[in-house]
Design a protein around this motif. Structure first.
Motif, short mmCIF file in Angstrom:
data_model
loop_
_atom_site.label_atom_id
_atom_site.label_comp_id
_atom_site.label_asym_id
_atom_site.label_seq_id
_atom_site.Cartn_x
_atom_site.Cartn_y
_atom_site.Cartn_z
N LYS A 270 0.85 -1.20 0.00
CA LYS A 270 0.00 0.00 0.00
C LYS A 270 0.88 1.25 0.00
N THR A 271 1.95 1.22 0.81
CA THR A 271 2.86 2.37 0.88
C THR A 271 3.55 2.59 -0.47
N VAL A 272 4.00 1.50 -1.10
CA VAL A 272 4.65 1.61 -2.42
C VAL A 272 3.67 2.22 -3.42
N SER A 273 2.42 1.78 -3.37
CA SER A 273 1.38 2.27 -4.26
C SER A 273 1.17 3.78 -4.10
N VAL A 274 1.14 4.24 -2.83
CA VAL A 274 0.94 5.67 -2.54
C VAL A 274 2.16 6.48 -2.99
N LEU A 275 3.37 5.95 -2.74
CA LEU A 275 4.60 6.65 -3.16
C LEU A 275 4.65 6.83 -4.67
N LEU A 276 4.17 5.80 -5.41
CA LEU A 276 4.19 5.86 -6.88
C LEU A 276 3.05 6.69 -7.44
N GLY A 277 2.03 6.95 -6.61
CA GLY A 277 0.88 7.74 -7.09
C GLY A 277 -0.05 6.91 -7.95
N HIS A 278 -0.08 5.58 -7.73
CA HIS A 278 -1.00 4.73 -8.49
C HIS A 278 -2.43 4.97 -8.03
N SER A 279 -3.38 4.81 -8.96
CA SER A 279 -4.80 5.03 -8.64
C SER A 279 -5.31 3.96 -7.69
N ILE A 281 -4.14 -0.05 -5.64
CA ILE A 281 -3.05 -0.96 -5.26
C ILE A 281 -2.88 -2.11 -6.26
N SER A 282 -3.94 -2.47 -6.98
CA SER A 282 -3.83 -3.60 -7.93
C SER A 282 -2.82 -3.30 -9.04
N THR A 283 -2.71 -2.01 -9.44
CA THR A 283 -1.71 -1.62 -10.45
C THR A 283 -0.31 -1.98 -9.94
N THR A 284 -0.05 -1.64 -8.68
CA THR A 284 1.26 -1.91 -8.06
C THR A 284 1.51 -3.41 -7.98
N LEU A 285 0.50 -4.15 -7.51
CA LEU A 285 0.65 -5.60 -7.35
C LEU A 285 0.91 -6.27 -8.69
N ASN A 286 0.15 -5.89 -9.72
CA ASN A 286 0.31 -6.50 -11.05
C ASN A 286 1.67 -6.22 -11.65
N LEU A 287 2.19 -5.01 -11.39
CA LEU A 287 3.47 -4.63 -11.99
C LEU A 287 4.68 -5.19 -11.25
N TYR A 288 4.64 -5.14 -9.93
CA TYR A 288 5.89 -5.36 -9.19
C TYR A 288 5.95 -6.59 -8.28
N VAL A 289 4.79 -7.15 -7.95
CA VAL A 289 4.84 -8.22 -6.96
C VAL A 289 4.85 -9.58 -7.63
N HIS A 290 6.05 -10.07 -7.93
CA HIS A 290 6.23 -11.37 -8.57
C HIS A 290 7.20 -12.16 -7.71
N PRO A 291 6.69 -13.07 -6.88
CA PRO A 291 7.59 -13.80 -5.98
C PRO A 291 8.69 -14.55 -6.75
N ASN A 292 9.90 -14.51 -6.22
CA ASN A 292 10.99 -15.26 -6.85
C ASN A 292 11.00 -16.70 -6.32
N MET A 293 11.88 -17.53 -6.85
CA MET A 293 11.91 -18.95 -6.50
C MET A 293 12.13 -19.16 -5.00
#
Length: 308
Positions: A270-279, A281-293
């Motif tokens: 949520k904090t990352v989303s606010v810092l980026l100014g996304h409308s 949180i789903s935009t942030t999650l779709n773009l950046y949250v990809h768990p690694n192995m």
């Protein structure tokens, strides 16, 4: 009885109406989509069938347009059709348009930690106001139009905050069939884009001495009353990256790098989303949250630990 109108006539009336309610940049974007895509194909139509629109979508995909661009065109078409139907100039039944499944995963480009450190160290040692812009983007994740529009007044070194309040962009205007471009200073993309971003300690150390001596109304990148525009700054950035023998990375990759570093530091989404100014949180999650192995293995381990 109200006379049925051609789509091109409805578009003209819609334009006059829409212009009153939207930002100049949004209106210019609509005009470009209408002129380039909708008028040439549907301008003479009195009726628009779903099958016509579906055919149009497949043609545009074949021509190499992205799903996003085609969806943007359809949003404009829908607004026009609804406006026409409301005024009884044409009939409109909502379309159910299908898109083929996108097979490729679009990966975002980011700097490695080592490359990011190298750039930031270089800028500290080779200070110019233009270089400072790259440092700010890596430290605050702001967009190219936002850094070009940033003034010294927007930087508050006492409270340690950057205020993102405006953006610069060059828009295409189509008036009386003639095309021209115009550089405009406007409020950012969405209301969420107007935001406060804390300044890191390293950046604050660079900014503080300047804040005492600069003209607050000057733009940061030029330290002058006249700003630099995004395309000029983009080419400056390209040359800087080449000089530093960095991998080719779009300017927007600096914003992606900032977001990725935030996520890697376990900052909450949520904090990352606010810092980026996304409308949202789903935009942030779709773009950046990809768990690694490593994270996937950990999740599986934890699950089975609970079953033992």
């Amino acid at each position: 009885m109200i006379e049925q109108k051609q789509l091109s006539e409805v578009i003209e009336l819609w334009k006059t109406n829409k212009k009153q309610y939207v930002k100049k940049s949004s209106f210019a974007a609509y005009m470009l989509l209408i002129e380039n895509h909708l008028l040439p194909v549907f301008g003479n139509n009195f009726v628009l069938e779903e099958s016509d629109v579906q055919k149009f979508v497949f043609k545009k995909l074949e021509a190499g347009l992205s799903h996003k661009t085609i969806k943007d065109i359809l949003i404009v078409l829908k607004m026009i059709m609804k406006f026409g139907a409301k005024n009884k100039w044409l009939e409109y039944t909502p379309f159910d348009i299908q898109f083929p499944t996108e097979r490729e995963k679009h990966s975002i480009e980011v700097l490695s930690r080592a490359d990011q450190k190298k750039i930031m160290n270089y800028i500290q040692e080779h200070f110019t106001f233009r270089n400072l812009g790259v440092y700010i983007c890596l430290s605050a994740g702001i967009r190219i139009g936002e850094i070009c529009a940033l003034t010294w007044e927007d930087i508050d070194t006492d409270s340690g905050v950057i205020n993102v309040r405006q953006t610069i962009q060059r828009i295409y205007l189509i008036e009386d069939g003639k095309r021209r471009t115009e550089l405009i200073l406007d409020t950012p993309k969405t209301k969420n884009s107007i935001r406060e971003i804390p300044i890191s300690k390293d950046l604050l150390r660079i900014l503080k001495p300047f804040k005492k001596i600069v003209n607050p109304s000057f733009f940061v990148l030029t330290n002058d009353a006249k700003p630099t525009e995004p395309r000029t700054y983009r080419s400056y950035y390209k040359n800087l990256m080449k000089e530093l023998k960095m991998p080719e990375l779009k300017f927007h990759g600096l914003r992606h790098s900032f977001a990725t570093r935030c996520i890697e530091s376990n900052c909450d989404y949520k904090t990352v989303s606010v810092l980026l100014g996304h409308s949202n949180i789903s935009t942030t999650l779709n773009l950046y949250v990809h768990p690694n192995m490593e994270q996937k293995k950990k999740a599986i381990e934890q699950m089975f630990k609970g079953l033992r």
